[in-house]
Design an enzyme around this catalytic site. Structure first.
Site, PDB file in Angstrom:
ATOM      1  N   LYS A  77      28.041  43.584  34.935  1.00  0.00           N
ATOM      2  CA  LYS A  77      27.179  42.539  34.355  1.00  0.00           C
ATOM      3  C   LYS A  77      25.768  43.124  34.284  1.00  0.00           C
ATOM      4  O   LYS A  77      24.809  42.564  34.833  1.00  0.00           O
ATOM      5  CB  LYS A  77      27.276  41.278  35.244  1.00  0.00           C
ATOM      6  CG  LYS A  77      26.631  40.043  34.676  1.00  0.00           C
ATOM      7  CD  LYS A  77      27.363  39.428  33.520  1.00  0.00           C
ATOM      8  CE  LYS A  77      26.600  38.256  32.954  1.00  0.00           C
ATOM      9  NZ  LYS A  77      27.101  37.801  31.650  1.00  0.00           N
ATOM     10  N   ASP A 134      32.052  39.089  31.217  1.00  0.00           N
ATOM     11  CA  ASP A 134      32.424  37.891  30.449  1.00  0.00           C
ATOM     12  C   ASP A 134      33.199  38.292  29.189  1.00  0.00           C
ATOM     13  O   ASP A 134      34.219  37.685  28.847  1.00  0.00           O
ATOM     14  CB  ASP A 134      31.203  37.022  30.109  1.00  0.00           C
ATOM     15  CG  ASP A 134      29.958  37.842  29.773  1.00  0.00           C
ATOM     16  OD1 ASP A 134      29.999  39.080  29.916  1.00  0.00           O
ATOM     17  OD2 ASP A 134      28.944  37.246  29.363  1.00  0.00           O
ATOM     18  N   ASP A 166      38.650  41.047  41.269  1.00  0.00           N
ATOM     19  CA  ASP A 166      39.463  39.957  41.817  1.00  0.00           C
ATOM     20  C   ASP A 166      39.859  39.009  40.674  1.00  0.00           C
ATOM     21  O   ASP A 166      41.027  38.627  40.504  1.00  0.00           O
ATOM     22  CB  ASP A 166      38.611  39.221  42.870  1.00  0.00           C
ATOM     23  CG  ASP A 166      39.411  38.279  43.723  1.00  0.00           C
ATOM     24  OD1 ASP A 166      40.625  38.148  43.471  1.00  0.00           O
ATOM     25  OD2 ASP A 166      38.825  37.669  44.628  1.00  0.00           O
ATOM     26  N   TYR A 203      31.451  40.577  48.488  1.00  0.00           N
ATOM     27  CA  TYR A 203      32.264  40.015  49.579  1.00  0.00           C
ATOM     28  C   TYR A 203      31.842  40.534  50.948  1.00  0.00           C
ATOM     29  O   TYR A 203      32.200  39.981  51.977  1.00  0.00           O
ATOM     30  CB  TYR A 203      33.749  40.322  49.357  1.00  0.00           C
ATOM     31  CG  TYR A 203      34.360  39.607  48.154  1.00  0.00           C
ATOM     32  CD1 TYR A 203      33.655  38.637  47.463  1.00  0.00           C
ATOM     33  CD2 TYR A 203      35.639  39.919  47.720  1.00  0.00           C
ATOM     34  CE1 TYR A 203      34.199  38.004  46.362  1.00  0.00           C
ATOM     35  CE2 TYR A 203      36.196  39.276  46.617  1.00  0.00           C
ATOM     36  CZ  TYR A 203      35.467  38.328  45.945  1.00  0.00           C
ATOM     37  OH  TYR A 203      36.006  37.686  44.856  1.00  0.00           O
ATOM     38  N   ASP A 225      43.646  38.942  38.137  1.00  0.00           N
ATOM     39  CA  ASP A 225      44.487  37.745  38.016  1.00  0.00           C
ATOM     40  C   ASP A 225      44.717  37.371  36.553  1.00  0.00           C
ATOM     41  O   ASP A 225      45.801  36.925  36.180  1.00  0.00           O
ATOM     42  CB  ASP A 225      43.877  36.561  38.777  1.00  0.00           C
ATOM     43  CG  ASP A 225      44.394  36.503  40.203  1.00  0.00           C
ATOM     44  OD1 ASP A 225      44.779  37.572  40.719  1.00  0.00           O
ATOM     45  OD2 ASP A 225      44.427  35.411  40.798  1.00  0.00           O
TER      46      ASP A 225
END
Ligand code: NAD
Length: 364
Positions: free
Chosen positions: A187, A219, A243, A141, A247
């Site tokens: 990852k 994943d 992020d 970001y 959620d």
């Protein structure tokens, strides 16, 4: 002890849930001998309407000087057409950046009474209790270069040793107070930046031999969160993966109205419910104040360093739900649906009861 807290109620249901949280803050602070001064300032749409900007320099400066900031929520359809940097949500990014809060903490706990409110099966989520520790001020970001052209767009994911070390240490320290397990999510099978993240986390882990460390690809972590969320204790991850995963974690617990968060830095601290300003229910007295109240519990743990007071708030919430009270968002069969104000009064009543039991020596 004295403390100064700045509240930024914001928009929509923000002022309703912040008022509820401040009542709990004052009650518990008084009981634990804290002199708390609360200053309230507009933020987001409320600040745009008064001052033309979502966050004024003055408000920012007061926030910097406070011991902690308690934010409600910002945003709403009336400000949706403004340019990006003038939208209410721009205040959130500016606050996080300027307060240097690099660690976002989101606990996810499934309350036994509400296990049926989740979209996942009760038998899968019962007993779930984990915390997502997300790096908040680095990663993709913020990395440079970034750009957008007609034929291509690009971002850069960079992590520096210092950034990974400080968030990893925080996660391991937190695990020491919990079930002593850290799952670091990356990852690393594809990204060099993730391999670097993994190396630094392994280095930090050597200072915490009592904590079990496992690495998991993002994943797989997303799948595991919905298949077997009970396996997690502390999930440590970078900005973008955090992020997304936080959620998913939120969805596990049932309602957005239950989820608190803390964003911590070396000196600044920002506490806020995970939910937004919920314009659809603003002013109807039905907003669930639990996420905001649980954010105050996090304040007692991380800013005031009194986890016992946080535990009282948490228990009061659990007792209230166990007695069958709820706001409409978490209504379950046989529950007594109450207003925002009633829910706060019920929780305050439980806090009084728990304190009395403590005084009279009943172990809680
Ligand atoms: P939202 O979180 O405001 O609402 C999503 C749904 O959850 C709505 O149906 C709402 O009624 C319900 N809900 C949320 N909090 C609740 C509570 N405490 N009690 C009961 N029900 C609750 O998300 P949204 O609708 O996507 O966004 C609305 C506005 O909030 C937008 O302007 C968005 O940009 C902003 N927003 C702000 C923040 C923040 O301030 N941190 C976070 C997310 C969204």
């Amino acid at each position: 002890m004295k403390a100064t807290i700045v509240t930024l109620p914001g928009d929509g249901i923000g002022p309703e849930v912040t008022a509820a949280a401040v009542k709990v803050l004052r009650t518990v602070a008084e009981r634990w001998g804290f002199q708390v001064t609360v200053w309230e300032y507009p933020v987001g749409g409320a600040s745009i309407d008064r001052f033309g900007v979502p966050l004024t320099d003055e408000t920012l400066e007061i926030c910097r000087r406070a011991d902690a900031v308690l934010l409600g929520a910002v945003g709403g359809p009336e400000w949706d057409d403004l340019p990006q940097q003038l939208k209410p949500e721009a205040a959130l990014l500016a606050l996080r950046r300027e307060l240097g809060v690099y660690a976002n903490i989101r606990p996810v706990k499934v309350f036994p009474t509400l296990a049926g409110a989740s979209s996942l099966k009760t038998k899968i989520i019962r007993g779930t209790d984990f915390v997502v520790v997300r790096e908040l001020t680095g990663g993709i970001y913020f990395g440079q270069p970034r750009g957008l052209q007609t034929e291509r767009g690009w971002n850069t994911m960079v992590y520096r040793r210092r950034e990974v070390e400080r968030i990893a240490r925080l996660a391991f320290r937190m695990a020491l107070e919990r079930r002593r397990k850290v799952t670091s999510v990356d990852k690393a099978n594809v990204l060099e930046v993730s391999r670097f993240w993994r190396e630094v986390v392994n280095d930090v882990a050597r200072d915490f031999p009592e904590v079990t460390l496992e690495h998991m690809y993002v994943d797989n972590a997303a799948m595991q969160l919905v298949m077997n969320p009970r396996q997690f204790d502390v999930i440590l991850t970078g900005n973008m993966f955090g992020d997304i995963l936080s959620d998913i974690g939120g969805a596990v617990s049932g309602s957005l109205g239950l989820l608190p968060s803390a964003s911590l830095g070396d000196s600044g601290a920002l506490y806020e419910p995970v939910h937004g300003s919920a314009p659809d229910i603003a002013g109807k007295k039905v907003a669930n104040p639990i996420a905001a109240i649980a954010s105050v519990a996090l304040m007692f743990t991380h800013t005031f360093k009194v986890p016992e007071a946080a535990a009282v708030i948490q228990q009061a919430i659990e007792h209230t739900l166990a007695e069958g009270y709820c706001t409409p968002d978490i209504a379950f069969p046989g529950a007594k649906t109450v207003s925002t104000d009633d829910m706060v009064q019920l929780i305050l009543h439980q806090i009084e009861n728990i304190q009395e039991e403590r005084k009279s020596g009943v172990i809680i």
